[in-house]
Design an enzyme around this catalytic site. Structure first.
Site, PDB file in Angstrom:
ATOM      1  N   PRO A 169       0.833  -1.205   0.000  1.00 55.53           N
ATOM      2  CA  PRO A 169       0.000   0.000   0.000  1.00 55.53           C
ATOM      3  C   PRO A 169       0.870   1.258   0.000  1.00 55.53           C
ATOM      4  O   PRO A 169       1.793   1.386   0.806  1.00 55.53           O
ATOM      5  CB  PRO A 169      -0.804  -0.127   1.299  1.00 55.53           C
ATOM      6  CG  PRO A 169      -0.831  -1.597   1.579  1.00 55.53           C
ATOM      7  CD  PRO A 169       0.493  -2.106   1.110  1.00 55.53           C
ATOM      8  N   GLU A 170       0.581   2.161  -0.917  1.00 55.92           N
ATOM      9  CA  GLU A 170       1.320   3.411  -1.006  1.00 55.92           C
ATOM     10  C   GLU A 170       0.427   4.540  -0.497  1.00 55.92           C
ATOM     11  O   GLU A 170      -0.638   4.295   0.068  1.00 55.92           O
ATOM     12  CB  GLU A 170       1.792   3.619  -2.443  1.00 55.92           C
ATOM     13  CG  GLU A 170       2.728   2.489  -2.907  1.00 55.92           C
ATOM     14  CD  GLU A 170       3.224   2.658  -4.330  1.00 55.92           C
ATOM     15  OE1 GLU A 170       2.993   3.725  -4.931  1.00 55.92           O
ATOM     16  OE2 GLU A 170       3.849   1.712  -4.848  1.00 55.92           O
ATOM     17  N   LYS A 186       3.055   7.156   4.610  1.00 52.47           N
ATOM     18  CA  LYS A 186       2.306   5.902   4.575  1.00 52.47           C
ATOM     19  C   LYS A 186       1.859   5.464   5.965  1.00 52.47           C
ATOM     20  O   LYS A 186       1.395   4.332   6.136  1.00 52.47           O
ATOM     21  CB  LYS A 186       3.157   4.809   3.932  1.00 52.47           C
ATOM     22  CG  LYS A 186       3.543   5.095   2.484  1.00 52.47           C
ATOM     23  CD  LYS A 186       4.400   3.974   1.916  1.00 52.47           C
ATOM     24  CE  LYS A 186       4.916   4.314   0.529  1.00 52.47           C
ATOM     25  NZ  LYS A 186       5.763   3.222  -0.016  1.00 52.47           N
ATOM     26  N   ARG A 216      13.601  -2.632  -7.936  1.00 55.09           N
ATOM     27  CA  ARG A 216      12.187  -2.374  -8.206  1.00 55.09           C
ATOM     28  C   ARG A 216      11.983  -2.231  -9.711  1.00 55.09           C
ATOM     29  O   ARG A 216      12.809  -1.661 -10.411  1.00 55.09           O
ATOM     30  CB  ARG A 216      11.705  -1.080  -7.507  1.00 55.09           C
ATOM     31  CG  ARG A 216      12.015  -0.993  -6.021  1.00 55.09           C
ATOM     32  CD  ARG A 216      11.259  -2.015  -5.199  1.00 55.09           C
ATOM     33  NE  ARG A 216       9.830  -1.814  -5.253  1.00 55.09           N
ATOM     34  CZ  ARG A 216       9.164  -0.943  -4.482  1.00 55.09           C
ATOM     35  NH1 ARG A 216       9.815  -0.150  -3.635  1.00 55.09           N
ATOM     36  NH2 ARG A 216       7.855  -0.861  -4.564  1.00 55.09           N
TER      37      ARG A 216
END
EC number: 3.2.2.23
Length: 288
Positions: free
Chosen positions: A2-3, A58, A278
């Protein structure tokens, strides 16, 4: 993971259900998250009232104020929640038996005694639920929060802000954005999307980007995150909002997870590379 948009979607869903409600009790089933849950958490939370639900980067920040039973020395405290890779917070208005990965329940009641349950679920246990005593100023000095960059929706965040803080930096702009010390919340998905909107190649050295291009990037970051929040975030694996609904931003992504597919603007095949372990997606024609 979750960002910022997913965390903000969760926060917006929690606010009407939690604000002003009294915590009846907390049940911790598993203490072994990213950092151990304080064994005293049920005692710390019981009887307090939720005053506010905020977000920093976050992190979800739930302010819990004491009642008279806590004594004259008791002050406000905060529940810091990080969703990690697979965490979710759900509001349950009817009782439901906990599952294997449901690690924490916080039971609340409104003035009429109507109950709800806030349930934290995290299959991989990379999230965190921490308690912090003190007011908002003390909270901002917490080790997990004090070095975070500016919020992307802060009025001070613009091209000048980014330009001034990237002079002399040779790292790639995507790497710099993911670090979170200049601006928070621009995670992997939204970083690729924002750089595409701004027409900036993700491998470009941060210190070589001009002031006008940073102005375009700042606007692209805000627009991308705002769009994602409006669409309920992105659901790539486990994320659902506090109401159990999935987000759908990823369905209309411009470059993310579209390797080999034609660019939605020019038709050039989208490329995929790896930066800092990434995946990065970009259009070699639109981004320079």
């Amino acid at each position: 993971m979750p960002e910022l948009p997913e965390v903000e979607v969760t926060r917006l869903g929690l606010v009407p259900h939690l604000t002003g409600r009294r915590i009846v009790r907390a049940v911790v089933r598993h203490h072994g998250l990213r950092w151990p849950v304080d064994p005293a958490l049920p005692e710390l939370l019981g009887g307090r009232t939720v005053a506010r639900v905020l977000r920093r980067g976050k992190y979800l920040l739930i302010e819990c104020v004491p009642d008279i039973a806590h004594g004259p020395q008791a002050g406000a405290g905060w529940l810091l929640v990080h969703l990690g890779m697979t965490g979710t917070l759900r509001v349950l208005e009817t009782p439901a038996a906990p599952g294997t990965h449901d690690h924490l329940d916080i039971e609340l009641a409104d003035a009429a005694g109507r109950p709800i349950t806030l349930r934290y679920r995290d299959p991989r246990r990379f999230g965190a639920v921490l308690w912090h005593d003190g007011d908002e100023a003390a909270l901002s000095a917490h080790p997990l929060l004090r070095n975070l960059g500016i919020e992307p929706f802060d009025t001070r965040f613009d091209g000048d802000w980014m330009y001034a803080r990237t002079r002399g930096r040779s790292a790639a702009i995507k790497t710099v954005l993911l670090a979170g010390d200049i601006v928070v919340g621009v995670g992997n998905i939204y970083c690729s999307e924002s750089l595409f909107r701004a027409g900036i190649r993700p491998t470009t050295a941060a210190g070589r980007i001009s002031r006008p291009r940073y102005a375009a990037l700042a606007e692209a970051i805000r627009a991308t995150l705002a769009d994602a929040i409006a669409r309920g975030g992105s659901t790539l694996r486990d994320f659902v909002g506090s109401d159990g609904q999935s987000g759908y931003f990823q369905l209309d992504a411009l470059v993310y997870d579209r390797a080999g597919l034609p660019c939605r603007v020019c038709g050039t095949p989208i490329r995929q590379i790896v930066q800092g372990q990434r995946s990065t997606f970009y259009c070699p024609a639109c981004q320079r």
